[in-house]
Scaffold this motif. Structure first.
Motif, short mmCIF file in Angstrom:
data_model
loop_
_atom_site.label_atom_id
_atom_site.label_comp_id
_atom_site.label_asym_id
_atom_site.label_seq_id
_atom_site.Cartn_x
_atom_site.Cartn_y
_atom_site.Cartn_z
N GLU A 168 -50.49 -52.77 82.88
CA GLU A 168 -49.53 -53.17 81.86
C GLU A 168 -48.42 -52.14 81.81
O GLU A 168 -48.68 -50.94 81.91
N LYS A 199 -44.75 -54.59 75.14
CA LYS A 199 -45.30 -54.81 76.48
C LYS A 199 -44.28 -55.59 77.28
O LYS A 199 -43.86 -56.68 76.88
N CYS A 207 -58.65 -49.40 78.15
CA CYS A 207 -57.75 -48.66 79.04
C CYS A 207 -58.51 -47.53 79.73
O CYS A 207 -59.20 -46.76 79.09
N GLU A 241 -55.94 -55.19 85.31
CA GLU A 241 -54.51 -55.36 85.11
C GLU A 241 -53.81 -54.02 84.94
O GLU A 241 -54.39 -53.05 84.46
N SER A 251 -57.45 -55.17 76.67
CA SER A 251 -58.58 -54.65 77.45
C SER A 251 -58.72 -53.14 77.26
O SER A 251 -57.75 -52.46 76.91
N SER A 289 -47.25 -57.37 82.76
CA SER A 289 -48.69 -57.30 82.95
C SER A 289 -49.00 -58.04 84.24
O SER A 289 -48.55 -59.17 84.41
N TRP A 290 -49.70 -57.39 85.15
CA TRP A 290 -50.06 -58.10 86.37
C TRP A 290 -51.46 -57.70 86.81
O TRP A 290 -51.92 -56.60 86.56
N THR A 325 -56.24 -51.03 83.18
CA THR A 325 -57.27 -51.60 82.30
C THR A 325 -58.56 -51.94 83.03
O THR A 325 -58.58 -52.09 84.25
N HIS A 340 -45.40 -50.83 79.36
CA HIS A 340 -44.88 -50.86 77.99
C HIS A 340 -43.62 -50.00 77.91
O HIS A 340 -43.57 -48.91 78.47
N SER A 386 -53.60 -52.72 73.89
CA SER A 386 -53.93 -53.56 75.04
C SER A 386 -55.14 -54.40 74.66
O SER A 386 -55.99 -53.96 73.89
#
Length: 72
Positions: free
Chosen positions: A37, A50, A15, A35, A13, A53-54, A31, A39, A11
């Motif tokens: 994510e 991935k 985690c 976000e 960012s 991602s939101w 994160t 996967h 990632s």
């Protein structure tokens, strides 16, 4: 003894939390950037991708959980 497959997830960012889906080969990552994510991993190919991602929060997102469907 069976061999153990390792899959690497990354990632952009830091985690805070990781949650494995109980029935699908999916991992949710919360994160520091706020976000979530999602996967998908493949143990046979020892690979991951991935898928989503939101931005869940303006600040950090400290936990990720898969919740059971309500059936409604």
């Amino acid at each position: 003894m069976a061999a153990t497959a390792l899959v690497s997830l990354s990632s952009a960012s830091h985690c805070f939390d990781v949650q494995f889906h109980p029935a699908e080969p999916l991992v949710a990552i919360a994160t520091i950037s706020g976000e979530i994510e999602l996967h998908r991993y493949d143990l046979e190919a020892t690979s991951s991708e991935k898928r989503l991602s939101w931005a869940a929060h303006a600040d950090s997102c400290r936990t990720a959980r898969f919740l059971p469907s309500s059936g409604c």
